[in-house]
Enzyme design. Structure first.
Site, short mmCIF file in Angstrom:
data_model
loop_
_atom_site.label_atom_id
_atom_site.label_comp_id
_atom_site.label_asym_id
_atom_site.label_seq_id
_atom_site.Cartn_x
_atom_site.Cartn_y
_atom_site.Cartn_z
N GLU A 48 0.85 -1.20 0.00
CA GLU A 48 0.00 0.00 0.00
C GLU A 48 0.88 1.24 0.00
O GLU A 48 1.91 1.28 0.70
CB GLU A 48 -0.88 -0.06 1.24
CG GLU A 48 -2.29 0.43 1.03
CD GLU A 48 -3.10 -0.42 0.07
OE1 GLU A 48 -3.10 -0.12 -1.14
OE2 GLU A 48 -3.75 -1.37 0.52
N THR A 64 2.80 2.10 -2.18
CA THR A 64 4.11 1.77 -2.77
C THR A 64 4.11 2.07 -4.26
O THR A 64 5.17 2.20 -4.86
CB THR A 64 4.46 0.29 -2.57
OG1 THR A 64 3.30 -0.47 -2.88
CG2 THR A 64 4.88 -0.01 -1.15
N GLY A 109 -16.60 5.32 -2.45
CA GLY A 109 -15.90 5.84 -1.26
C GLY A 109 -15.45 4.75 -0.31
O GLY A 109 -15.10 5.02 0.83
N ALA A 110 -15.45 3.50 -0.77
CA ALA A 110 -15.09 2.38 0.12
C ALA A 110 -13.66 1.91 -0.13
O ALA A 110 -13.24 0.88 0.41
CB ALA A 110 -16.06 1.24 -0.07
N ASP A 165 -4.58 1.09 -9.21
CA ASP A 165 -6.02 0.84 -9.33
C ASP A 165 -6.44 0.65 -10.79
O ASP A 165 -7.19 -0.27 -11.14
CB ASP A 165 -6.82 2.00 -8.72
CG ASP A 165 -6.44 2.25 -7.28
OD1 ASP A 165 -5.74 1.40 -6.69
OD2 ASP A 165 -6.83 3.31 -6.74
C1 GLA Z 1 -5.20 4.80 -3.88
C2 GLA Z 1 -4.43 5.20 -5.14
C3 GLA Z 1 -3.44 4.10 -5.55
C4 GLA Z 1 -2.56 3.67 -4.38
C5 GLA Z 1 -3.41 3.40 -3.13
C6 GLA Z 1 -2.57 3.15 -1.92
O1 GLA Z 1 -6.03 3.71 -4.12
O2 GLA Z 1 -5.31 5.44 -6.20
O3 GLA Z 1 -2.65 4.56 -6.62
O4 GLA Z 1 -1.55 4.61 -4.11
O5 GLA Z 1 -4.29 4.47 -2.83
O6 GLA Z 1 -1.82 2.00 -2.07
#
Ligand code: GLA
Length: 381
Positions: free
Chosen positions: A31, A33, A117-118, A167
């Site tokens: 996370e 990263t 938002g989750a 994501d």
């Molecule tokens: C959000 C961002 C991702 C990532 C995460 C944390 O989801 O969109 O790019 O940085 O936070 O790992």
């Protein structure tokens, strides 16, 4: 869902649509990263954003968002952000054209079952589904990775979140039954089977919608960059925290402002944890994997400061429920879900225990989602 959407599209626009489904994601570990060019381990899930789309022969995009019961139209000559969820469509429209691709107006209906938002990346899924749809309709020849970058740029320039690539990547590249070990620098990735028939990935929604997320998120990014600038004086070859080993960071602890040291220390140890957890997964060792998840939560909460009382409570609670291999907050933080690896036959007990403990304290019931790992964005109808 597919038939319902097709029917709604016929009624609204009097024609047939292509339907794209793009999933939200879970992230097992790794996370904060991605923008430090390290490793992440996400998978696409069985909750999706659906886009029904057809060309309309004009210069206008007409949208109806079923979940919000809102409609909106905009011209293809997008120049600036507007507000809310429309920005995802405006941004994708803009950035596709910036790449020299020619598109025409379209009619759209958007629907979905990813809780907003989750922390399950409903916004990345929206960009992926819409971009995927335009790419298909107008044969633009964009790769899945191109579409991921278009989604990321949309966040940066139309939404103001300086996010990494995880994501968007996950929503577009997911594979049923597999998580993806993505190297966020080289963009090489490996599918690793998540093959534990006796375990489930269970998300528990803290019901705190992450409002602080974008401003604090961008601050974390700056703090990491501040750390790199200082460390670079000693290690001129480094370009990100990915290049720093824990011992190197410790050696220069006194030169970094304490808060910057904490942020950097979380990131460099998280890199080690992701690599160790991938090895554990390959050996089917969920015990080690689970311990690493708890350690990640500790780091996110105490060093990176992106957790909140509700998330900490959910993880603490999970730690004491039978059948839980690991738990931690997931995603950007400040709300959203925890991710829990729970024995399949213990899921009902887990749900009941965690919901009642949380409800007693916070006077609201956390939603629980038992997820499956699914394929990335595709045409589904
Ligand atoms: C959000 C961002 C991702 C990532 C995460 C944390 O989801 O969109 O790019 O940085 O936070 O790992």
């Amino acid at each position: 869902m597919i038939q319902k959407l097709q029917q709604a599209f016929r009624e609204r626009y009097n024609k047939e649509a292509t339907i794209i489904g793009a999933p939200g994601r879970v992230n097992l570990i790794g996370e904060h990263t991605d923008y430090n060019y390290g490793f992440v381990l996400p998978g696409a899930v069985d909750k999706k954003i659906y886009v029904a789309i057809a060309p309309n022969g004009t210069n206008t995009v007409n949208v109806f968002a079923n979940q919000f019961n809102e409609s909106y139209s905009f011209s293809l000559d997008v120049s600036e952000p507007h507000k809310g969820w429309m920005n995802y469509l405006l941004g994708v429209t803009y950035h596709i054209q910036q790449r020299g691709k020619k598109i025409e107006g379209v009619d759209l209906i958007i629907d979905g079952d990813i809780p907003v938002g989750a922390g399950m990346s409903s916004s990345a899924a929206l960009c992926s589904a819409y971009g995927f749809g335009l790419n298909e309709l107008f044969q633009l020849g964009l790769s899945r990775m191109d579409l991921a970058f278009i989604g990321q740029k949309t966040e940066h320039t139309f939404v103001g979140l300086q996010c990494g690539i995880m994501d968007q990547f996950a929503s577009l590249h997911g594979k049923k039954g597999h998580v993806m070990k993505l190297d966020c620098r080289s963009l090489e990735y490996e599918y690793i089977p998540f093959d534990f028939p006796n375990y489930k990935i269970v998300l528990v929604n803290s019901m705190v919608s992450h409002t602080l997320a974008s401003s604090e998120y961008n601050i974390r990014r700056q703090q990491c960059e501040e750390g790199i600038a200082i460390l670079k004086k000693h290690y001129p070859q480094i370009t990100s925290l990915r290049d720093i080993e824990p011992a190197q960071l410790l050696q220069h602890k006194d030169e970094l402002p304490p808060i910057v040291f904490d942020r950097c220390s979380y990131v460099v140890y998280e890199k080690e944890r992701v690599l160790a957890s991938c090895e554990a997964l390959k050996k089917n060792d969920l015990t080690t994997f689970g311990k690493l998840m708890f350690a990640t939560h500790e780091g996110l909460s105490k060093k990176y400061s992106v957790s909140c009382t509700e998330l900490d409570f959910l993880v603490e609670c999970a730690q004491h429920i039978t059948g839980v291999a690991g738990a931690r907050m997931m995603g950007g933080g400040f709300g959203g879900c925890t991710i829990n690896i729970v024995q399949a036959d213990a899921v009902d007990n887990f749900t009941q225990k965690i919901q009642s403990a949380f409800t007693n304290l916070f006077k609201k019931t956390p939603e629980v989602y038992v997820t499956q790992i699914e394929d990335g964005a595709k045409i589904i109808g």
